[in-house]
Design a protein around this motif. Structure first.
Motif, PDB file in Angstrom:
ATOM      1  N   ASP A 213      18.494  -1.872  33.859  1.00 27.81           N
ATOM      2  CA  ASP A 213      19.098  -1.446  32.599  1.00 27.81           C
ATOM      3  C   ASP A 213      18.021  -1.368  31.534  1.00 27.81           C
ATOM      4  O   ASP A 213      17.019  -2.100  31.586  1.00 27.81           O
ATOM      5  CB  ASP A 213      20.180  -2.434  32.146  1.00 27.81           C
TER       6      ASP A 213
ATOM      7  N   ARG B 296      25.035  10.594  21.694  1.00 31.50           N
ATOM      8  CA  ARG B 296      25.682   9.442  22.310  1.00 31.50           C
ATOM      9  C   ARG B 296      26.461   9.857  23.558  1.00 31.50           C
ATOM     10  O   ARG B 296      26.346   9.234  24.615  1.00 31.50           O
ATOM     11  CB  ARG B 296      26.612   8.771  21.294  1.00 31.50           C
ATOM     12  N   LYS B 297      27.266  10.907  23.436  1.00 35.00           N
ATOM     13  CA  LYS B 297      28.079  11.346  24.569  1.00 35.00           C
ATOM     14  C   LYS B 297      27.220  11.807  25.738  1.00 35.00           C
ATOM     15  O   LYS B 297      27.526  11.506  26.898  1.00 35.00           O
ATOM     16  CB  LYS B 297      29.017  12.460  24.123  1.00 35.00           C
TER      17      LYS B 297
ATOM     18  N   GLU C 225      25.504   8.573  27.277  1.00 35.75           N
ATOM     19  CA  GLU C 225      26.463   7.723  27.974  1.00 35.75           C
ATOM     20  C   GLU C 225      26.952   8.369  29.257  1.00 35.75           C
ATOM     21  O   GLU C 225      27.195   7.690  30.254  1.00 35.75           O
ATOM     22  CB  GLU C 225      27.647   7.401  27.053  1.00 35.75           C
TER      23      GLU C 225
ATOM     24  N   TYR D 103      23.508   8.546  31.563  1.00 34.49           N
ATOM     25  CA  TYR D 103      22.793   7.292  31.812  1.00 34.49           C
ATOM     26  C   TYR D 103      23.642   6.094  31.386  1.00 34.49           C
ATOM     27  O   TYR D 103      23.440   5.531  30.303  1.00 34.49           O
ATOM     28  CB  TYR D 103      21.476   7.281  31.034  1.00 34.49           C
ATOM     29  N   PRO D 104      24.587   5.675  32.190  1.00 32.47           N
ATOM     30  CA  PRO D 104      25.450   4.548  31.797  1.00 32.47           C
ATOM     31  C   PRO D 104      24.713   3.221  31.688  1.00 32.47           C
ATOM     32  O   PRO D 104      25.240   2.277  31.100  1.00 32.47           O
ATOM     33  CB  PRO D 104      26.499   4.513  32.903  1.00 32.47           C
TER      34      PRO D 104
ATOM     35  N   HIS E 106      21.477   1.578  26.992  1.00 37.35           N
ATOM     36  CA  HIS E 106      22.338   1.013  25.952  1.00 37.35           C
ATOM     37  C   HIS E 106      21.642   1.111  24.598  1.00 37.35           C
ATOM     38  O   HIS E 106      20.502   0.654  24.434  1.00 37.35           O
ATOM     39  CB  HIS E 106      22.654  -0.449  26.262  1.00 37.35           C
TER      40      HIS E 106
ATOM     41  N   THR F  99      26.554  -5.624  24.087  1.00 43.70           N
ATOM     42  CA  THR F  99      25.808  -4.938  25.146  1.00 43.70           C
ATOM     43  C   THR F  99      25.460  -5.895  26.279  1.00 43.70           C
ATOM     44  O   THR F  99      25.568  -5.542  27.461  1.00 43.70           O
ATOM     45  CB  THR F  99      24.525  -4.319  24.564  1.00 43.70           C
TER      46      THR F  99
ATOM     47  N   ASN G 231      28.401  -6.381  28.409  1.00 40.90           N
ATOM     48  CA  ASN G 231      28.618  -5.227  29.284  1.00 40.90           C
ATOM     49  C   ASN G 231      27.671  -5.254  30.485  1.00 40.90           C
ATOM     50  O   ASN G 231      28.075  -4.966  31.614  1.00 40.90           O
ATOM     51  CB  ASN G 231      28.425  -3.931  28.500  1.00 40.90           C
TER      52      ASN G 231
ATOM     53  N   ARG H   9      31.180  -1.051  31.142  1.00 38.17           N
ATOM     54  CA  ARG H   9      31.295  -0.925  29.694  1.00 38.17           C
ATOM     55  C   ARG H   9      32.656  -1.468  29.251  1.00 38.17           C
ATOM     56  O   ARG H   9      33.603  -0.732  29.046  1.00 38.17           O
ATOM     57  CB  ARG H   9      31.124   0.536  29.280  1.00 38.17           C
TER      58      ARG H   9
ATOM     59  N   ASP I 228      33.091  -1.764  23.326  1.00 35.68           N
ATOM     60  CA  ASP I 228      32.561  -0.596  22.645  1.00 35.68           C
ATOM     61  C   ASP I 228      31.714  -1.040  21.462  1.00 35.68           C
ATOM     62  O   ASP I 228      32.230  -1.377  20.393  1.00 35.68           O
ATOM     63  CB  ASP I 228      33.709   0.298  22.181  1.00 35.68           C
TER      64      ASP I 228
ATOM     65  N   TRP J 287      30.002   0.651  19.508  1.00 29.41           N
ATOM     66  CA  TRP J 287      30.027   1.583  18.384  1.00 29.41           C
ATOM     67  C   TRP J 287      31.151   1.281  17.402  1.00 29.41           C
ATOM     68  O   TRP J 287      31.218   1.871  16.323  1.00 29.41           O
ATOM     69  CB  TRP J 287      30.156   3.021  18.896  1.00 29.41           C
TER      70      TRP J 287
END
Length: 541
Positions: free
Chosen positions: A301, A448-449, A452, A455-456, A459, A482, A485, A491, A494, A496
Motif C-alpha cells: 500500500d 479521486r475517482k 480510487e 489503484y484501491p 490512499h 486510512t 482501512n 475501504r 470514507d 473524504w
C-alpha cells in the motif's frame, strides 16, 4: 506534458544555517529496507500519524520526506540560534477524543496550558477578534464612526441587488467604509485575489451573526443601563480562553512521532522526494530520489500526503485526469522572524494586520505561544507573515531584503523601533493553503475517482494530499481512518467525509466527540462532516 520529476517533491531546503533534530548532512533516520507493507509520502501530521499507528499494529513502514532536516510539514518548528518558530501558529485543540488521546500518547509530558488571544490591529489600535461591532465604532472615533454609520445607512437604503461577490455582499451588510477597514485589505492579502472576484457565498459563511444595527441599538440600551450583556453585535459565543501547546512548539510532537516509528523498527527517509510511482502485479514500485541517487521501495500500500498536483505527474502510467490536477492552485507564505531588544510587544498569540500601508498580513508573538520558544528574556521575538505565491516578487526576494522590509513595516505600524532589531531569519512555506476556485472541486473529484478506481491501495490523506483546507487534527483523522482501512483490507471508512467547520477552533470542549469514525454503511459519514469556509472565485462571465 508531465511536470519535471524534480519539481515540488524533491529536496529544496531554503534555510541555510538553520538546524533541527536531523543535521542537513544526514539523509535518513534509521535503516531503509526495499520491501515494506506500506510506503508513506510525506512526514507531516497525516503521514507520521499513519506511520505511528501502522508501527503499533506491527506493519513494516518506510516514510519518505523531501526536507533534509524537519518533519512535521507545515506543523514543524524551525530553530535558529535557540529561537523556535511555529509555521503559521498551531493551537492544540480537537473535539475528537481519539485525536486528543493520540497527542497525549505521543507526547505525554510536554504540553503546557497557554492563554488564547488574537486581535485585529488597525492604525495603532487593537480590535477584538472575532470583531465586536460597537467596540470597532468606538475605537474609530466620532468622525470616522459617523462616516461609517452614514455608509452603513446608505448600503441599507440602496443595497446592491443580486450581490454575487464578497465585496458586494459585505458592503450590503456593513457599508463601504467598514468593508474597506476590516474586510478588504486582510482578505486580499491572504488569498491573493480581489474581493470583487471572491464569491459572496464565502462571505455569508465566514461572517456569521455579526450585525452592525444590533450592535448600535444594544450600545444605546447599554448607555441607558438597560442592557448589561456584552455588546458585540452578535450572539455571544463561547470562545476558547486557553489551549494546550507543546512547550517547544508543534514540531516537538512530530519529532516524537518520528522517533517512535524508528524505535519500533520502521524507517523515515529524510531528504528524499518522490520521483516515480507505479503499480504492477507485485504491488507498488516507488522511486525516491536523494543526494545519493535513486532508491526503489516496494510496498503493498502507498499513503500519499503530497500535493495532488505533484502526485499526479509522478504516477505511471500518467492518469487521464493529469491536466485537471495540474490546474489545482495553492497559496504560499513566508515568515520573517525578528529578534528585538525589548519586552514583549503585545500579549497576543498573533495579531491580524488590517492596514494597507504594509504588506504583512499577520504577526506572531512566539513567547506568547510558549516561553521556551524564546531563549533570551531580554529579547522579544515576532514573526511577520507575508502571504504570496511561490515564485512571485516576495517569495523570490533575498532574505536580507525581506528582513529589512519586516523591520521597516514594524516601524510603520509603530510596533517597534527598527533600530532595536538585533537579528532576523526567513522561513518559506510552499503550498500552505489549497485554493478553492470555481474549478477545483471538479478537478479533485475527477482525480479521486480515477485513482480510487484504478489503484484501491493508493490512499490520499492530509491537507495537500486531498486538496482540503483541513487543520492538523483533521489531517490526522484522515490518516487514522486510512490505517483502519489498510488493516481491514477494505475501504470501510470514507476519509473524504472528514473536514472542518469554520468556527471549529473558536468554541466547544476538547475531546467532546467520543469517536469520529463511522463506517460507510452508516450513511457514509464521519464526525465533523461540514465544509470549512474558504473563498471561492467567481466564475468568469
Amino acid at each position: 506534458m508531465p511536470p519535471d520529476p524534480g519539481r515540488g517533491l524533491t529536496p529544496n531546503y531554503p534555510f541555510p544555517g538553520i538546524r533541527g533534530s536531523v543535521s542537513p548532512g544526514e539523509t535518513s533516520v534509521g535503516a531503509h529496507p526495499d520491501q515494506v507493507d506500506v510506503a508513506i509520502i510525506g512526514a507531516g501530521p497525516a503521514g507520521l500519524t499513519a506511520a505511528y499507528l501502522l508501527t503499533k499494529a506491527g506493519k513494516s513502514v518506510t516514510v519518505i520526506e523531501k526536507d533534509p532536516v524537519y518533519v512535521g510539514g507545515i506543523s514543524r518548528t524551525v530553530e535558529h540560534q535557540g529561537f523556535r518558530f511555529d509555521i503559521g501558529g498551531h493551537r492544540f485543540f480537537s473535539k475528537s477524543k481519539e485525536v486528543v488521546d493520540l497527542w497525549n500518547e505521543i507526547l505525554p509530558d510536554d504540553f503546557i496550558e497557554r492563554p488564547r488571544m488574537s486581535r485585529i490591529y488597525y492604525e495603532g489600535k487593537f480590535y477584538s477578534y472575532p470583531l465586536r461591532a460597537f467596540e470597532a465604532l468606538f475605537n474609530l472615533g466620532i468622525l470616522r464612526s459617523t462616516a461609517c454609520m452614514a455608509s452603513y445607512a446608505r448600503a441599507k437604503l440602496f443595497p446592491k441587488k443580486d450581490a454575487k461577490s464578497f465585496q458586494d455582499w459585505t458592503i450590503n451588510q456593513f457599508g463601504s467604509r467598514l468593508f474597506g477597514i476590516f474586510f478588504k485589505t486582510y482578505t486580499e492579502k491572504v488569498w491573493g485575489m480581489p474581493c470583487d472576484e471572491i464569491s459572496a457565498d464565502w462571505a455569508a459563511q465566514r461572517i456569521k451573526g455579526l450585525s452592525l444595527g444590533k450592535a448600535v441599538l444594544d450600545g444605546f440600551k447599554r448607555s441607558l443601563g438597560l442592557n448589561k450583556k456584552p455588546n458585540d453585535g452578535m450572539e455571544t459565543k463561547t470562545l476558547l480562553e486557553s489551549f494546550r501547546y507543546p512547550r517547544k512548539g508543534p514540531g516537538m510532537m512530530w519529532d516524537a512521532a518520528r522517533d517512535r516509528v524508528v524505535e519500533g523498527g520502521n524507517h523515515v527517509l529524510m531528504a528524499h522526494g518522490l520521483k516515480q510511482l507505479s503499480h504492477d502485479s507485485e504491488g507498488w514500485r516507488m522511486v525516491a530520489t536523494g543526494a545519493q541517487g535513486d532508491r526503489v521501495i516496494r510496498a503493498k500500500d502507498v499513503i500519499s500526503s503530497a500535493p495532488m498536483r505533484e502526485l499526479a505527474g509522478r504516477i505511471h502510467p500518467l492518469p487521464k485526469t493529469l491536466p485537471d490536477a495540474l490546474d489545482l492552485k495553492y497559496r504560499d507564505f513566508l515568515t520573517v522572524a525578528l529578534m528585538i531588544r525589548s519586552e514583549d510587544l503585545f500579549p497576543d498569540n498573533w495579531i491580524y494586520i488590517h492596514d494597507s500601508k504594509v504588506k504583512v498580513g499577520r504577526i506572531q508573538n512566539f513567547r506568547s505561544w510558549s516561553p521556551e520558544m524564546v531563549p533570551d528574556p531580554e529579547l522579544a521575538c515576532v514573526g511577520l507573515e507575508y502571504f504570496c505565491f511561490e515564485g512571485d516578487g516576495l517569495w523570490a526576494s533575498p532574505d536580507d531584503v525581506l528582513i529589512e522590509l519586516a523591520k521597516k513595516e514594524m516601524g510603520i505600524l509603530g510596533l517597534c523601533d527598527p533600530a532595536t532589531v538585533e537579528g532576523g531569519v526567513v522561513v518559506r512555506q510552499e503550498k500552505a493553503y489549497p485554493i478553492y476556485d470555481d474549478a477545483y472541486a471538479a478537478h479533485v473529484d475527477a482525480m479521486r475517482k480515477e485513482l480510487e478506481g484504478a489503484y484501491p491501495t493508493l490512499h490520499l490523506v492530509g491537507r495537500n494530499g486531498m486538496h482540503r483546507y483541513n487543520n492538523q487534527d483533521h489531517a490526522m483523522m484522515t490518516a487514522m481512518l486510512t490505517v483502519r482501512n489498510i488493516l481491514a483490507g477494505a475501504r470501510v471508512y470514507d476519509c473524504w467525509q472528514v473536514n472542518e467547520d469554520a468556527e471549529y477552533h473558536e468554541s466547544g470542549n476538547e475531546g467532546a466527540e467520543a469517536s469520529f469514525a463511522r463506517p460507510l454503511d452508516e450513511d457514509q459519514k464521519a464526525a465533523l462532516d461540514s465544509v470549512r469556509a474558504v473563498p471561492k472565485r467567481l466564475k468568469a462571465a
